[in-house]
Design a protein around this motif. Structure first.
Motif, PDB file in Angstrom:
ATOM      1  N   VAL A 120      -1.909   4.025   4.564  1.00 46.45           N
ATOM      2  CA  VAL A 120      -1.900   3.242   5.800  1.00 46.45           C
ATOM      3  C   VAL A 120      -2.049   4.174   7.004  1.00 46.45           C
ATOM      4  O   VAL A 120      -2.750   3.878   7.972  1.00 46.45           O
ATOM      5  N   THR A 127       4.734  -0.924   2.611  1.00 44.58           N
ATOM      6  CA  THR A 127       4.233   0.353   2.106  1.00 44.58           C
ATOM      7  C   THR A 127       5.336   1.068   1.351  1.00 44.58           C
ATOM      8  O   THR A 127       6.513   0.896   1.622  1.00 44.58           O
ATOM      9  N   SER A 173       6.727   4.856  -0.192  1.00 47.37           N
ATOM     10  CA  SER A 173       6.665   6.311  -0.171  1.00 47.37           C
ATOM     11  C   SER A 173       7.621   6.796  -1.239  1.00 47.37           C
ATOM     12  O   SER A 173       8.808   6.941  -1.008  1.00 47.37           O
ATOM     13  N   MET A 190       0.835  -1.204   0.000  1.00 45.40           N
ATOM     14  CA  MET A 190       0.000   0.000   0.000  1.00 45.40           C
ATOM     15  C   MET A 190       0.869   1.253   0.000  1.00 45.40           C
ATOM     16  O   MET A 190       2.084   1.188   0.149  1.00 45.40           O
ATOM     17  N   THR A 211       2.178   4.471   1.874  1.00 50.48           N
ATOM     18  CA  THR A 211       2.398   4.761   3.291  1.00 50.48           C
ATOM     19  C   THR A 211       1.346   5.750   3.812  1.00 50.48           C
ATOM     20  O   THR A 211       0.793   5.588   4.901  1.00 50.48           O
ATOM     21  N   ILE A 221       8.549  -0.625   5.264  1.00 55.15           N
ATOM     22  CA  ILE A 221       8.315   0.592   4.489  1.00 55.15           C
ATOM     23  C   ILE A 221       9.508   0.810   3.571  1.00 55.15           C
ATOM     24  O   ILE A 221      10.654   0.695   4.001  1.00 55.15           O
TER      25      ILE A 221
END
Lengths: 88, 987, 418
Positions: B309, B413, B415, B304, B306, B326
């Motif tokens: 989440v 996640t 980013s 997903m 970040t 992450i």
């Protein structure tokens, strides 16, 4: 949607108007007998990419034909005047 | 994934439980949830199958950028495909099902495509299915299966039960986005006294602040700001409203989801509302969307964004995973990670940068976070859910070093930085500028009447965001004080989102566009094949072409192409965004303009009588007109033949109110008419009327009608029904542009006058009896008019004939139309008066050889229609020069004739004509324009345009209707079939 | 150059798709060519392809100011049909339809020609008569056409509005069964690849700014990538025709207008044909990807802006719901626009211009896509042989002076009415 300044009614939606044609094109004199002159009037257009003087008819408003000065590339409108008041 | 709802926190109403279902399974949900948060809270990791490879997919995002979680929503006549679970608010009774799965979400046959993916890469369809045979049959055979496999949701088949409405609005300033920047702008503009629209797509104001933990300082600021805005009557706050389009002249399209957050709209409320807002200026505060990281397996459910989440955690109290890895290239992941850890997750941060940011290191470590600077996620393993992240060391420029370490986890996640939501700006102004530091396209802060503020322009801090909004709003009142420390931008970013092996490949499928299943390898292949401009890339791979319009994919695809070409991103270009920002419900834009209200229906003032008396009505343009008045068991043919025969024998009336009527007034009216009609009008005396024909400027016939001289400077013109508006507009054009020296006014009086034609040998007797006026042939000859009074109403009686009979047209003040019609019917009883409809009127005029729109079809000249005799040679008129162009003078042009059909079946309009001995091939020598059975002649007749027609009277020709597989023989005759001398109409 | 086939897909798939060759080269412009074609849309590329293939004229450059296929070729609603009625049109569009049939094989590029049928729904006896004349002309010229009454069309297209609340009740429909759609990008790319293969230079990011003159004759073009000389210069620039013609001193019977197109979110198959609504100007089809493709009226005023306004969005979506009520809950995904070279009679201009050295294919109104193969073929013939191809001979610039307006709708000399 264009917002067109009608000299009579003020700033109105494009949908109140109907587009006419290039306003620099002049109807020939009725006694003009040369088909070439009439041909050019009816069929031939400069069709500029940029500033354009054009007729719009305020059909759902004051029913005046107006000359709108508009950029055909950006749709920016510079101004408008009543057709009957624009110098022939 | 072991997502779960936390015991506390979140902006949800735990006091109420909602019944929400997905794929038959109940999900725990509260008011304030979205379907996506309920899915996560219910442990529903897999929510759909992907478009092409049918791979399992889960929720990726928390907002409009969601590419995967598309579902069928509701059922029955409220069924709706492709609903984004992240944008669907949870409501009681919500039902949803997965789409693009067969037979089920868990076991899907289409998943076999995934095994063949290496053969289904970019451009696959262009290179195959061409087939070994000529023609297109092979492709069309394959296409049937491809079409079934493609598509996403299932379309509804039932009419929509809901209502929608449209609102036109005006404002001084339209502010799009109610995050801190937008709210700050709205406060300043509101205090200034501007008429403000603040538009927010979410159900609540706050934007990114809603993803702050409950009780954060932003909550207090938001509450205070909301209270102030509510107290400003000049500020209109529209939530659940998306500004989807920015158009010319500061016109915006908005979609308000009024009742989409309930099972069915409340009585009297629209489901959605479409706003057209004309603003004097606009402030765009639309924020930014997080970029995913691109690595192998980045589409496995449980991978997903970040930021998403974080939203699920803070806004919905759903912790999306217990063991989180992450992968980030910037600072923004850190505050989020710390919150994840505090909520009970074990977190590893792989930071692509060599150093972790110092200001976060301590607090991260304190929260127990495993920090791995200089690392990245290379691959995620798992099928229907994340099982592990494979993490590698990474050097400068993204080169991976050494072998990957496996970290078992349930959530990964990414980013990858932020992409400003510059869609509205781009719709209006085109290409934005690239900012290398932020690795993003940004609009300028000011352009024309647009201001852009906040994350949209890469604002470096909340402080700046608040001030930018304040300034853009008009800087009235105190600038909002800083609260909290939330950063809305990924700072200190390294522009790297693709994690690949040294050879540039990923160890497994890495997706750039999730919704369209575009892999990194597809971008590479497009590059290899020369589809390197951004538009070719997009079209060849379909990246960014899905329903999410590439909100999460555009930049990553572009960055990869830039890397492959060795060019900076701006040299590769960006695509121009097109409206709408998010998909817009068709019904909402339609509003009430559907069904019978699709277009206005025009009714004459006698309409009620026609209805009451059993007329069958027919559409003619906007008008409804009586077609025929069937007697018992009559069909249209029986009826019109009876009606037409009746007119010739007795008398009939027909409603002709739809004719165009124009008052032409002023001292130069005669000169004006003389110029626009082909025939002369200068000599028309008062009290008389004359049939006239107009040409277009290019010399073709435009319209016909009669003009009556009422007074010295006062004329009454009629036009055909179809051209009423065009004739008036044309007249106004000429008078206001070229002929402004003529003193003439033209005014439409179509709606002021009702008109009834009275035709038949007994019409004079009837009208004499009714009006008491002297109507003898001497007192009122043909083409004259008289003022009469009927039932106390002053009317004008024009003697003129369209049917060829002794006939009149009665012009009545419109409101009295039905009253006079009824008076006529009553007075007509002794004369056996009957109404007749359009079909009988057509039969009568064809017998007489009069033309209508079937013959004046835009390509016929005076000469073609046998009307050249009308053209005055003494004066110029509009069209007089160009009608003489050589092709139009060609004697071989099809010209108007009559046809008498051999045999007793009628031919069909639109049939073609061929000489008797000629093969029936090609365009033929002409065509049939109008047909009827003639009760007067007891024959089937037709009007037609036939090459050299007038020279061919007496010839027998073939009439062919290929469509119906029929042909006839016909004798060419004059089109003046009936009473060519005009004895009846002039008698 | 890879030959495309299922086998090549298999082979390349097994080798990791690492060895595909470029679909076309990215050559630098040479100082001179036999023919320079301005505009790498479908028409320009097709002309180059047929010049090389049919006439052996391979020293050809196609100059494109943006990226090939990026104008109206890549923006249209992909409809292919030949339901024409006026003599100058019938043979030309019939040729085009026949060429479409084998275009994928000819180009070795799947243009996805789908002859799914083109229905024109009518709503009054008058409309039916007009369509019957059209259908009869088609059938007389060997082009298939069928008519259906209301009961028949209810069976064939059950999802249209047959309810008593339909504003314009459906009387029946006209069908051209062999009409349909094709994949627009594939047409540009297929012709580009085919032309490139034969040695044609396709030069992108190369804008023509002026002409090179020798006395009264055009002998080349000035471009943003330098001067390029040519024996013959061909304009194939759609909406920008007037702009480039003006630089050659020509004024044309053309206005540039914006036409929008729309697509919905992708759906499982719903609309299997092309359907035209007779109650308003509107048509719909469904792409293979599943999006419903919608089209309507021009925005109605001169524009080069490549973007449209809300009034036509409203008009088009209202028409969509009027024709297919169940469309209401579906969502519009995207609107876009192209700039059309609208002529005064709705028909194109193909051939030699009154200025020496200059040829033109233009004035395609909004019907250029379906004409692509025939336009390229006939113009290539005209350039190579120095005389008009019989099938495109009617499309002259002089026809307006002679009075031969090729006016399919009888709408008069008003570009926005075509």
């Amino acid at each position: 949607m264009l917002r067109i300044p009608c000299p009579v009614c003020g700033l109105r939606d494009e949908t109140e108007f109907s587009y006419g044609a290039d306003a620099t094109v002049r109807l020939p004199d009725m006694n003009e007998a040369d088909p070439k002159v009439w041909h050019d009037y009816v069929f031939i257009r400069d069709n500029p990419r940029g500033p354009h003087k054009e007729y719009w008819h305020h059909v759902s408003g004051c029913r005046q034909w107006i000359v709108v000065h508009r950029d055909t590339l950006t749709h920016e409108i510079f101004g408008s005047a009543l057709a009957r008041e624009v110098a022939a | 994934m072991t997502a779960r709802r936390l015991e506390t926190g979140g902006r949800i109403d735990r006091s109420r439980e909602l019944t929400v279902k997905f794929d038959g399974k109940s999900l725990p949900a509260h008011p304030g949830d979205t379907l996506a948060s309920a899915l996560l809270a219910g442990g529903q990791q897999m929510v759909g199958r992907s478009f092409k490879y049918h791979r399992p997919r889960g929720v990726v995002a928390a907002g409009v950028e969601e590419p995967n979680a598309l579902v069928h929503l509701r059922s029955g006549d409220r069924h709706e495909p492709n609903a984004q679970a992240t944008m669907v608010e949870a409501f009681d009774g919500l039902t949803s099902t997965p789409q693009n799965v067969w037979p089920s979400l868990q076991f899907d046959v289409g998943a076999v495509n995934g095994l063949l993916s290496r053969f289904l890469g970019a451009g696959f369809y262009y290179k195959t299915f061409i087939g070994p045979f000529s023609g297109t049959k092979y492709w069309m055979f394959c296409e049937r299966f491809i079409r079934r496999a493609a598509g996403m949701g299932r379309a509804p088949t039932l009419p929509d039960p809901d209502h929608y409405e449209k609102i036109n609005a005006f404002c001084d300033v339209l502010i799009v986005g109610a995050g801190p920047a937008g709210i700050s702008a709205a406060l300043a503009a509101g205090r200034k006294g501007d008429n403000v629209f603040l538009v927010e797509q979410d159900r609540d104001l706050g934007g990114s602040l809603l993803s702050e933990p409950l009780g954060a300082p932003s909550d207090a600021w938001l509450a205070q700001a909301r209270a102030e805005l509510d107290g400003l009557p000049n500020v209109r706050v529209l939530t659940r409203t998306t500004a989807f389009g920015a158009y010319d002249c500061e016109v915006f399209g908005l979609l308000e989801r009024v009742q989409d957050h309930v099972l069915a709209p409340e009585e009297g409320k629209p489901r959605q509302r479409y706003w057209v807002v004309r603003a004097k200026r606009a402030v765009l505060a639309t924020g930014a969307i997080e970029r995913p990281m691109v690595f192998a397996g980045n589409d496995v459910p449980g991978v997903m964004l970040t930021s998403a989440v974080r939203s699920y955690l803070n806004r919905y109290a759903v912790l999306a995973g217990e063991r989180i890895v992450i992968s980030t290239n910037n600072d923004s992941a850190y505050p989020a990670a710390i919150e994840f850890a505090k909520a009970g997750a074990r977190v590893t941060i792989c930071d692509l940068r060599a150093e972790a940011p110092t200001q976060f290191v301590d607090s991260a470590k304190k929260a127990g976070i495993d920090l791995r600077p200089g690392h990245a996620v290379l691959k995620v393993s798992g099928g229907k859910g994340v099982k592990a992240a494979h993490v590698v060391r990474i050097g400068p420029g993204g080169k991976i070093k050494g072998n990957a370490t496996r970290i078992a986890c349930d959530l990964v996640t990414g980013s990858g930085g932020w992409a400003p939501a510059l869609h509205l700006w781009s719709q209006r102004f085109g290409k934005p500028q690239f900012n290398e530091e932020l690795d993003a396209f940004l609009p300028p802060a000011e352009k024309g009447t647009f201001s852009c503020v906040g994350s949209l322009i890469g604002s470096p801090s909340l402080r700046d965001t608040l001030s930018q909004g304040h300034e853009a709003g008009g800087a009235v009142g105190k600038e909002p004080a800083l609260f909290g420390h939330a950063d809305h931008w990924g700072r200190n970013l390294v522009p790297l989102t693709v994690i690949a092996k040294v050879n540039g490949r990923t160890p497994g499928k890495a997706f750039v566009d999730f919704q369209h299943d575009v892999k990194l390898a597809d971008i590479d292949q497009a590059h290899l094949e020369g589809y390197i401009s951004v538009e070719h890339l997009k079209r060849y791979t379909t990246s960014g072409m899905a329903a999410d319009q590439g909100k999460t994919s555009n930049l990553n695809a572009l960055a990869r192409m830039a890397e492959l070409r060795g060019l900076p991103i701006p040299s590769v270009g960006t695509t121009t965004f097109r409206p709408p920002y998010t998909p817009v419900t068709i019904g909402a834009v339609v509003g009430h303009d559907h069904g019978l209200n699709f277009r206005p229906t025009r009714l004459t003032t006698i309409h009620g009588w026609h209805q009451d008396n059993g007329a069958v009505m027919i559409e003619t343009g906007a008008w409804l007109r009586p077609w025929y008045y069937p007697a018992k068991r009559e069909d249209i043919n029986d009826a019109y033949i009876r009606e037409a025969a009746h007119v010739r024998e007795h008398v009939g009336i027909v409603d002709v109110s739809t004719l165009g009527k124009i008052a032409v007034q002023g001292p130069d009216a005669a000169e004006f008419l003389n110029r626009i009609y082909v025939n002369g009008f200068k000599t028309l005396p008062i009290g008389r009327l004359r049939y006239g024909i107009m040409l277009r400027e290019d010399g073709f016939v435009f319209d016909d009608g009669a003009t009556t001289r009422l007074g010295d400077h006062d004329y009454f013109m009629t036009t055909t029904t179809a051209n009423a508006a065009n004739v008036l507009a044309r007249a106004e054009y000429l008078l206001q542009t070229a002929w402004r020296n003529l003193n003439v006014h033209v005014t439409s009086v179509s709606d002021q006058w009702c008109a009834i034609a009275i035709a038949g040998p007994k019409s004079r007797a009837l009208l004499t009896a009714l009006t008491g006026a002297e109507l003898s042939n001497e007192a009122l000859p043909n083409n004259h008019f008289a003022n009469v009074t009927i039932a106390g109403v002053s009317c004008r009686l024009h003697r003129m004939s369209f049917s060829g009979e002794l006939a009149y047209e009665l012009y009545i003040p419109a409101k009295r139309g039905r009253q006079i019609w009824e008076a006529l019917m009553a007075a007509g009883e002794p004369f056996n008066l009957k109404p007749y409809g359009l079909e009988a009127m057509g039969a009568l005029r064809i017998e007489k050889g009069h033309i209508t729109g079937s013959e004046i079809e835009g390509r016929t000249t005076l000469k073609d229609l046998g009307l050249e005799g009308f053209a005055s040679s003494k004066k110029p008129f509009i069209g007089s020069v160009l009608r003489k162009r050589p092709v139009l003078e060609d004697p071989a042009r099809p010209s108007l004739v009559g046809l008498e059909i051999v045999g007793d079946t009628s031919t069909r309009a639109g049939s073609l004509l061929y000489a008797l001995s000629a093969p029936t091939k090609g365009h033929g020598e002409g065509w049939v324009s109008s047909v009827t059975y003639s009760p007067a002649l007891k024959k089937n007749i037709a009007m037609a345009l036939l090459s050299r027609g007038p020279e061919r009277h007496g010839e027998t020709i073939q009439v062919v209707d290929f469509v119906g597989g029929q042909s006839w023989l016909a004798k060419v005759v004059s089109h003046h079939f009936f009473d060519p001398e005009g004895k009846r109409q002039n008698g | 150059m890879s030959h495309y086939s299922a086998l090549s897909i298999l082979g390349h798939g097994l080798t990791g798709n690492r060895y595909w060759s470029r679909a076309w080269r990215d050559p630098a412009p040479k100082p001179s060519y036999d023919v320079v074609i301005v505009g790498a849309g479908g028409h320009g590329l097709a002309t180059a392809y047929y010049l090389a293939k049919e006439h052996g004229i391979r020293n050809v450059a196609v100059l494109e100011k943006g990226w090939l296929g990026g104008g109206n070729t890549g923006r249209n609603t992909t409809i292919v049909r030949s339901n024409y009625m006026i003599p100058g049109n019938s043979a030309f569009y019939d040729r085009s339809m026949r060429m479409w049939d084998n275009l994928s094989q000819d180009l070795n590029y799947n243009v996805m020609l789908s002859r799914r049928g083109y229905y024109y729904v009518f709503h009054s006896p008058g409309q039916a008569e007009g369509l019957r004349r059209r259908a009869n002309v088609m059938l007389g010229n060997g082009i298939k056409a069928e008519f259906f009454d209301r009961a028949q069309i209810m069976k064939r297209l059950p999802f249209l509005d047959y309810s008593p609340t339909a504003r314009f009740p459906i009387f029946g429909a006209f069908l051209q069964p062999r009409a349909g759609t094709a994949r627009h990008d594939a047409v540009a790319w297929g012709y580009a690849r085919g032309a490139d293969k034969q040695g044609v230079d396709i030069i992108q990011q190369c804008e023509v700014t002026n002409y090179i003159w020798d006395n009264q004759k055009i002998v080349g073009v000035e471009t943003t990538r330098g001067p390029i000389r040519a024996k013959k210069v061909v304009l194939a620039v759609a909406g920008h025709t007037s702009h480039l013609a003006a630089k050659a001193g020509l004024r044309l019977p053309i206005e540039t207008h914006v036409l929008q197109a729309f697509v919905t979110e992708p759906l499982k198959p719903l609309v299997d044909n092309v359907i035209v609504y007779g109650g308003a100007h509107f048509y719909i089809s469904q792409s293979d990807k599943g999006g419903l493709v919608l089209g309507g009226d021009l925005d109605g005023f001169n524009s080069y802006a490549q973007r449209g306004g809300l009034p036509i969005v409203e008009h088009t979506l209202q028409s969509a719901k009027a024709l297919i009520p169940s469309i209401s809950r579906l969502r519009l995904l995207r609107q876009w626009a192209g700039v059309m070279d609208m002529t005064m009679d709705g028909s194109p201009i193909i051939g030699k211009m009154p200025v020496e050295g200059l040829w033109l294919t233009g004035g395609w109104n909004y019907g250029g896509f379906k004409a692509t193969p025939a336009s390229g073929y006939c113009l290539a013939w005209t350039i190579a042989k120095g005389e008009p191809h019989p099938d495109s001979a009617a499309f002259t610039l002089e026809r307006f002076e002679r009075g031969y307006q090729i006016d399919e709708f009888g709408a008069g000399p008003y570009p926005k009415a075509q």
